[in-house]
Motif scaffolding. Structure first.
Motif, PDB file in Angstrom:
ATOM      1  N   GLU A   1       8.235 -15.414  -5.620  1.00 47.45           N
ATOM      2  CA  GLU A   1       8.760 -14.282  -4.872  1.00 47.45           C
ATOM      3  C   GLU A   1       7.678 -13.738  -3.938  1.00 47.45           C
ATOM      4  N   LYS A   2       8.108 -13.175  -2.811  1.00 49.85           N
ATOM      5  CA  LYS A   2       7.156 -12.534  -1.913  1.00 49.85           C
ATOM      6  C   LYS A   2       6.619 -11.286  -2.599  1.00 49.85           C
ATOM      7  N   THR A   3       5.313 -11.213  -2.732  1.00 50.61           N
ATOM      8  CA  THR A   3       4.700 -10.098  -3.453  1.00 50.61           C
ATOM      9  C   THR A   3       4.591  -8.877  -2.563  1.00 50.61           C
ATOM     10  N   GLU A   4       5.105  -7.756  -3.046  1.00 50.51           N
ATOM     11  CA  GLU A   4       5.016  -6.490  -2.317  1.00 50.51           C
ATOM     12  C   GLU A   4       3.713  -5.809  -2.722  1.00 50.51           C
ATOM     13  N   TRP A   5       2.623  -6.184  -2.042  1.00 48.76           N
ATOM     14  CA  TRP A   5       1.303  -5.720  -2.445  1.00 48.76           C
ATOM     15  C   TRP A   5       1.072  -4.241  -2.150  1.00 48.76           C
ATOM     16  N   HIS A   6       1.483  -3.772  -0.957  1.00 49.25           N
ATOM     17  CA  HIS A   6       1.131  -2.399  -0.576  1.00 49.25           C
ATOM     18  C   HIS A   6       1.743  -1.348  -1.516  1.00 49.25           C
ATOM     19  N   PRO A   7       3.050  -1.411  -1.839  1.00 49.02           N
ATOM     20  CA  PRO A   7       3.587  -0.442  -2.805  1.00 49.02           C
ATOM     21  C   PRO A   7       2.873  -0.513  -4.155  1.00 49.02           C
ATOM     22  N   ALA A   8       2.521  -1.730  -4.580  1.00 54.07           N
ATOM     23  CA  ALA A   8       1.824  -1.877  -5.862  1.00 54.07           C
ATOM     24  C   ALA A   8       0.428  -1.271  -5.789  1.00 54.07           C
ATOM     25  N   PHE A   9      -0.245  -1.428  -4.650  1.00 53.79           N
ATOM     26  CA  PHE A   9      -1.566  -0.823  -4.472  1.00 53.79           C
ATOM     27  C   PHE A   9      -1.477   0.699  -4.537  1.00 53.79           C
ATOM     28  N   CYS A  10      -0.501   1.261  -3.835  1.00 53.29           N
ATOM     29  CA  CYS A  10      -0.333   2.727  -3.857  1.00 53.29           C
ATOM     30  C   CYS A  10      -0.057   3.216  -5.271  1.00 53.29           C
ATOM     31  N   ALA A  11       0.761   2.460  -6.007  1.00 65.87           N
ATOM     32  CA  ALA A  11       1.054   2.817  -7.396  1.00 65.87           C
ATOM     33  C   ALA A  11      -0.206   2.730  -8.251  1.00 65.87           C
ATOM     34  N   ALA A  12      -0.991   1.666  -8.053  1.00 65.08           N
ATOM     35  CA  ALA A  12      -2.218   1.492  -8.838  1.00 65.08           C
ATOM     36  C   ALA A  12      -3.212   2.618  -8.586  1.00 65.08           C
ATOM     37  N   MET A  13      -3.359   3.028  -7.323  1.00 65.82           N
ATOM     38  CA  MET A  13      -4.304   4.103  -7.016  1.00 65.82           C
ATOM     39  C   MET A  13      -3.847   5.430  -7.620  1.00 65.82           C
ATOM     40  N   ARG A  14      -2.562   5.675  -7.621  1.00 68.31           N
ATOM     41  CA  ARG A  14      -2.058   6.893  -8.269  1.00 68.31           C
ATOM     42  C   ARG A  14      -2.383   6.881  -9.757  1.00 68.31           C
ATOM     43  N   LEU A  15      -2.244   5.715 -10.381  1.00 67.49           N
ATOM     44  CA  LEU A  15      -2.549   5.611 -11.805  1.00 67.49           C
ATOM     45  C   LEU A  15      -4.047   5.773 -12.066  1.00 67.49           C
ATOM     46  N   GLU A  16      -4.871   5.181 -11.219  1.00 65.04           N
ATOM     47  CA  GLU A  16      -6.323   5.300 -11.409  1.00 65.04           C
ATOM     48  C   GLU A  16      -6.787   6.747 -11.241  1.00 65.04           C
ATOM     49  N   LEU A  17      -6.086   7.528 -10.407  1.00 62.93           N
ATOM     50  CA  LEU A  17      -6.498   8.906 -10.105  1.00 62.93           C
ATOM     51  C   LEU A  17      -5.560   9.945 -10.725  1.00 62.93           C
ATOM     52  N   ARG A  18      -4.802   9.532 -11.726  1.00 68.88           N
ATOM     53  CA  ARG A  18      -3.761  10.411 -12.275  1.00 68.88           C
ATOM     54  C   ARG A  18      -4.312  11.647 -12.985  1.00 68.88           C
ATOM     55  N   ASP A  19      -5.606  11.658 -13.305  1.00 69.44           N
ATOM     56  CA  ASP A  19      -6.205  12.833 -13.943  1.00 69.44           C
ATOM     57  C   ASP A  19      -6.588  13.909 -12.932  1.00 69.44           C
ATOM     58  N   ASN A  20      -6.206  13.701 -11.669  1.00 70.93           N
ATOM     59  CA  ASN A  20      -6.552  14.651 -10.605  1.00 70.93           C
ATOM     60  C   ASN A  20      -5.281  15.138  -9.911  1.00 70.93           C
ATOM     61  N   PRO A  21      -4.550  16.052 -10.534  1.00 69.83           N
ATOM     62  CA  PRO A  21      -3.240  16.486 -10.010  1.00 69.83           C
ATOM     63  C   PRO A  21      -3.305  17.198  -8.664  1.00 69.83           C
ATOM     64  N   ALA A  22      -4.480  17.645  -8.250  1.00 69.80           N
ATOM     65  CA  ALA A  22      -4.583  18.367  -6.973  1.00 69.80           C
ATOM     66  C   ALA A  22      -4.508  17.423  -5.770  1.00 69.80           C
ATOM     67  N   LEU A  23      -4.652  16.124  -5.999  1.00 68.66           N
ATOM     68  CA  LEU A  23      -4.627  15.175  -4.891  1.00 68.66           C
ATOM     69  C   LEU A  23      -3.213  15.007  -4.348  1.00 68.66           C
TER      70      LEU A  23
ATOM     71  N   ASP B   1       0.738   0.970   7.234  1.00 68.43           N
ATOM     72  CA  ASP B   1       0.692   0.883   5.778  1.00 68.43           C
ATOM     73  C   ASP B   1      -0.686   1.280   5.269  1.00 68.43           C
ATOM     74  N   LEU B   2      -0.980   2.559   5.369  1.00 65.46           N
ATOM     75  CA  LEU B   2      -2.215   3.096   4.824  1.00 65.46           C
ATOM     76  C   LEU B   2      -1.873   4.032   3.681  1.00 65.46           C
ATOM     77  N   LEU B   3      -2.781   4.152   2.757  1.00 66.02           N
ATOM     78  CA  LEU B   3      -2.664   5.206   1.755  1.00 66.02           C
ATOM     79  C   LEU B   3      -3.604   6.325   2.183  1.00 66.02           C
ATOM     80  N   ILE B   4      -3.050   7.509   2.403  1.00 68.49           N
ATOM     81  CA  ILE B   4      -3.850   8.682   2.748  1.00 68.49           C
ATOM     82  C   ILE B   4      -3.872   9.606   1.531  1.00 68.49           C
ATOM     83  N   ILE B   5      -5.056  10.033   1.150  1.00 70.38           N
ATOM     84  CA  ILE B   5      -5.192  10.956   0.019  1.00 70.38           C
ATOM     85  C   ILE B   5      -5.884  12.218   0.519  1.00 70.38           C
ATOM     86  N   HIS B   6      -5.204  13.349   0.366  1.00 76.63           N
ATOM     87  CA  HIS B   6      -5.795  14.641   0.696  1.00 76.63           C
ATOM     88  C   HIS B   6      -6.371  15.261  -0.573  1.00 76.63           C
TER      89      HIS B   6
END
Length: 280
Positions: free
Chosen positions: A2-24, A40-45
């Motif tokens: 299957e064609k791998t949907e990398w960008h959505p998975a990356f965004c999901a992974a970064m949210r999980l890695e930073l999940r202890d920081n609810p202010a982001l 297709d960028l992930l922007i984090i404020h």
């Protein structure tokens, strides 16, 4: 595969890695210009007074651009670096701020970014395993994360985004995701598992031989399976409506059954009820 949907998975992974920081605040794609330039960028404020206890997040300022290049991106080269830099300049201009960082999250499978930096005389230093601070990149505060080098224990989800997954790593991520309570984090974990599965199909065929793993995997991928089934059902309904409309047009033109079957590649069972309803 299957064609791998990398960008959505990356965004999901970064949210999980930073999940202890609810202010982001996370934005999976962004308009970098007055004219539409959606990328297709992930922007984090990050609020300026928030400190992040994370080897990637500790680098962040108020505005943070993350550019991701997957391990199967054969087109990634030095021009991708220039493109990522241009995004930062767009951001400077669009939002009138220099309080911006660039994080390039890349694989070295097809383009070794650090070796390219060496050839260009661009200095860098290793801040953590697989994480490098880049100097001499003009006015840009930049870090590079090499996905093959980062610590698996510190970055369980991000390190899973590879097409060279080991069986032990796959089992660890599947088991961890399956044990999560229902909620947003589990949904994010499911997106990572889906990408793992699509990029490592042969490995997952082996894993599915384990009944417990197969059951866990099925439950994690059920949302995608249901979504696919619904999509296919909608597609079938649309196809049936289209052929019905074509049959009606053929009957209005007084075509016989053999001609309709030949021209529309349909069956007599499809024609008969419509012909009866139309009194033809």
């Amino acid at each position: 595969m299957e064609k791998t949907e990398w960008h959505p998975a990356f965004c999901a992974a970064m949210r999980l890695e930073l999940r202890d920081n609810p202010a982001l605040e996370f934005y999976d794609e962004y308009n970098l210009n007055v004219d539409p330039l959606w990328v297709d960028l992930l922007i984090i404020h990050k609020p300026s007074d928030v400190k992040i206890d994370n080897q990637i997040g500790e680098f962040f300022r108020e505005n943070n651009i993350l550019e991701y290049k997957s391990p199967t991106d054969h087109g990634y080269n030095e021009y991708g670096v220039y493109q990522a830099m241009s995004y930062v300049y767009y951001y400077y201009d669009r939002y009138r701020t220099m309080d911006v960082t660039l994080s390039m999250v890349v694989s070295k499978s097809h383009f070794n970014l650090l070796k390219w930096f060496d050839r260009q005389g661009i200095r860098y230093s290793r801040r953590h395993q697989g994480i490098y601070d880049i100097s001499d990149l003009q006015f840009i505060k930049c870090q590079v994360i090499i996905t093959e080098e980062i610590d698996n224990d510190n970055f369980r989800w991000l390190s899973a985004l590879t097409d060279k997954l080991t069986e032990s790593k796959a089992r660890d991520v599947i088991s961890t995701a399956y044990a999560m309570p229902q909620g947003e984090n589990k949904r994010l974990a499911e997106a990572v598992v889906q990408a793992m599965h699509d990029a490592n199909s042969k490995l997952f065929e082996k894993i599915k031989e384990d009944r417990t793993m197969a059951s866990s995997l099925f439950e994690l991928m059920r949302p995608e399976i249901d979504k696919y089934a619904e999509k296919e059902a909608d597609k079938k309904v649309k196809e049936e409506r289209t052929i019905m409309a074509q049959i009606v047009s053929a009957l209005v033109a007084d075509k016989d059954n053999d001609t309709i079957v030949r021209e529309l590649n349909c069956t007599l069972d499809q024609i008969a009820p419509i012909r009866a309803a139309m009194g033809k």
